[in-house]
Design a protein around this motif. Structure first.
Motif, PDB file in Angstrom:
ATOM      1  N   ALA A  25       4.894   3.330   4.920  1.00 23.61           N
ATOM      2  CA  ALA A  25       4.673   2.569   6.403  1.00 23.61           C
ATOM      3  C   ALA A  25       4.566   3.964   7.386  1.00 23.61           C
ATOM      4  N   LEU A  26       4.664   5.476   7.276  1.00 25.97           N
ATOM      5  CA  LEU A  26       4.373   6.284   7.779  1.00 25.97           C
ATOM      6  C   LEU A  26       2.747   5.529   7.788  1.00 25.97           C
ATOM      7  N   LEU A  27       1.849   6.456   6.818  1.00 25.79           N
ATOM      8  CA  LEU A  27       0.276   6.249   6.433  1.00 25.79           C
ATOM      9  C   LEU A  27       0.035   4.799   7.148  1.00 25.79           C
ATOM     10  N   ARG A  61     -12.757   8.187  11.009  1.00 28.47           N
ATOM     11  CA  ARG A  61     -12.736   9.033   9.477  1.00 28.47           C
ATOM     12  C   ARG A  61     -11.235   9.266   9.024  1.00 28.47           C
ATOM     13  N   THR A  62     -10.442   9.658   9.639  1.00 29.26           N
ATOM     14  CA  THR A  62      -8.759   9.747   9.321  1.00 29.26           C
ATOM     15  C   THR A  62      -8.252   8.745   8.731  1.00 29.26           C
ATOM     16  N   ALA A  63      -8.604   7.973   9.945  1.00 24.14           N
ATOM     17  CA  ALA A  63      -7.303   6.583   9.850  1.00 24.14           C
ATOM     18  C   ALA A  63      -8.004   6.598   7.744  1.00 24.14           C
ATOM     19  N   LEU A  64      -9.856   5.717   7.705  1.00 19.57           N
ATOM     20  CA  LEU A  64      -9.744   5.595   6.499  1.00 19.57           C
ATOM     21  C   LEU A  64      -9.509   6.334   5.464  1.00 19.57           C
ATOM     22  N   ARG A  65      -8.979   8.126   5.586  1.00 20.38           N
ATOM     23  CA  ARG A  65      -8.780   9.064   4.750  1.00 20.38           C
ATOM     24  C   ARG A  65      -7.579   8.233   3.743  1.00 20.38           C
ATOM     25  N   LEU A  66      -6.319   7.647   4.571  1.00 21.18           N
ATOM     26  CA  LEU A  66      -5.708   8.012   5.159  1.00 21.18           C
ATOM     27  C   LEU A  66      -5.118   6.301   4.030  1.00 21.18           C
ATOM     28  N   GLY A  71      -2.381   2.776   0.195  1.00 21.36           N
ATOM     29  CA  GLY A  71      -1.967   1.749  -0.439  1.00 21.36           C
ATOM     30  C   GLY A  71      -1.386   1.571  -2.131  1.00 21.36           C
ATOM     31  N   ILE A  72      -1.793   3.140  -2.275  1.00 15.18           N
ATOM     32  CA  ILE A  72      -1.128   3.397  -4.043  1.00 15.18           C
ATOM     33  C   ILE A  72       0.045   3.733  -2.822  1.00 15.18           C
ATOM     34  N   PHE A  73       1.083   3.881  -2.376  1.00  7.09           N
ATOM     35  CA  PHE A  73       1.977   4.062  -2.413  1.00  7.09           C
ATOM     36  C   PHE A  73       2.769   2.368  -2.020  1.00  7.09           C
ATOM     37  N   PHE A  74       1.970   1.764  -1.087  1.00  3.37           N
ATOM     38  CA  PHE A  74       2.703   0.604  -1.735  1.00  3.37           C
ATOM     39  C   PHE A  74       2.883  -0.176  -2.523  1.00  3.37           C
ATOM     40  N   LEU A  75       1.953  -0.109  -3.803  1.00  2.88           N
ATOM     41  CA  LEU A  75       1.846  -0.416  -4.631  1.00  2.88           C
ATOM     42  C   LEU A  75       3.227   0.338  -5.641  1.00  2.88           C
ATOM     43  N   TRP A  76       3.607   1.612  -5.591  1.00  2.00           N
ATOM     44  CA  TRP A  76       5.227   1.520  -5.431  1.00  2.00           C
ATOM     45  C   TRP A  76       6.476   1.113  -4.777  1.00  2.00           C
ATOM     46  N   VAL A 105      -3.551  -5.410  -0.358  1.00  4.04           N
ATOM     47  CA  VAL A 105      -3.748  -3.900  -0.847  1.00  4.04           C
ATOM     48  C   VAL A 105      -5.866  -4.465  -0.710  1.00  4.04           C
ATOM     49  N   ALA A 106      -5.995  -5.943  -1.364  1.00  7.67           N
ATOM     50  CA  ALA A 106      -6.852  -5.863  -1.625  1.00  7.67           C
ATOM     51  C   ALA A 106      -8.585  -5.942  -0.261  1.00  7.67           C
TER      52      ALA A 106
END
Length: 218
Positions: A25-27, A61-66, A71-76, A105-106
Motif C-alpha cells: 500500500a505504501l509503495l 523514474r523513482t516511481a517506476l523503480r517502486l 507488484g511483488i508485495f501485492f502477490l504476497w 499486477v500485469a
C-alpha cells in the motif's frame, strides 16, 4: 510449521507476511503520487514544456523503480488474504479474487512500462521531446493505470469484501469500506484525478486488520 492432530506437518503463513500488504500500500501510493506529479494529466498538460524539469523526470523514474516491488508485495498480500480466509473460501469468488489480482499486477506493470517509454522515447538525453510521442505515451500510461488497473483493483476489492461479508472474516466497517472503494474505482477512477489512492488506502486498512487479528490468535 505446525503439526496437525493426525501427525502431519503443514506450513503456516508467518505473521510477518501480514506486513506485505502494508508495504504494498505504501509503495503503490508513493508511485501514484510521484507519477501524478511527474507526468501531469489534463487539458493543461498537453505540452511537454513542463516535463523538461529534471525534478519531474526524477520523480517519475523513482516511481517506476517502486512499481515492480509494489507488484511483488501485492502477490504476497494476495497470499496473506487467502490465508486469512482459510479453507472456507468460496471457490468462485476465490478464483475471481486471484484472477483480478494477477491482471491488476500485469496491467500495473504495463502502465509503468508506458510511463518509462515517455521518458526514454519522448525525451532522450540531449534532444527535445516530440509532442505526438509525448502525448501518446502519457495517455497510454494513464489509460492503463486508471482505466484498466484500477478497475481490476475494484474487482479484487469487491471479491474480498463479498467473501469477508459472507464468511464473517472481516468486520462490517471494513466490508462497507471495501464496497465504497469498489464503486469509486469503477465509476470515477478514469475521470477524477487521485482517486486511485483509494485502493492502497483500503489495502492498508485490510492489512492492518489482518495483522492485528493474527497477533491476537498467536
Amino acid at each position: 510449521m505446525q503439526t496437525t492432530a493426525s501427525g502431519e506437518r503443514v506450513l503456516q503463513t508467518p505473521r510477518a507476511a501480514g506486513l506485505a500488504g502494508i508495504v504494498f500500500a505504501l509503495l503503490l501510493a508513493a508511485a501514484i503520487v510521484l507519477i501524478r506529479l511527474g507526468i501531469p494529466e489534463g487539458a493543461g498538460a498537453v505540452t511537454v514544456q513542463g516535463f523538461t524539469d529534471s525534478a519531474q523526470r526524477t520523480a517519475v523514474r523513482t516511481a517506476l523503480r517502486l512499481v515492480p516491488f509494489a507488484g511483488i508485495f501485492f502477490l504476497w498480500f494476495v497470499g496473506v488474504v487467502r490465508s486469512h480466509v482459510g479453507d472456507a473460501e468460496d471457490r468462485f469468488l476465490a478464483t475471481v479474487l486471484l484472477g483480478s489480482g494477477l491482471v491488476f499486477v500485469a496491467t500495473l506493470f504495463g502502465a509503468a512500462a508506458a510511463a518509462l517509454a515517455v521518458l526514454d522515447t519522448a525525451h532522450p538525453p540531449g534532444s527535445t521531446p516530440g509532442l505526438p510521442t509525448w502525448d501518446f505515451g502519457r495517455h497510454l500510461a494513464y489509460t492503463l493505470m486508471t482505466g484498466y488497473a484500477m478497475r481490476m483493483a475494484a474487482v479484487f476489492t469487491c471479491s474480498m469484501s463479498v467473501i469477508g461479508h459472507r464468511l464473517g472474516v472481516l468486520p462490517r466497517w471494513l466490508t462497507v469500506l471495501g464496497f465504497l472503494t469498489t464503486l469509486i474505482l469503477l465509476l470515477v477512477s478514469s475521470n477524477v484525478p487521485w482517486v486511485e489512492l483509494a485502493f492502497p488506502a483500503w489495502s492498508l486498512a485490510l492489512s492492518v486488520y489482518i495483522l492485528v487479528v493474527s497477533g491476537r490468535t498467536l
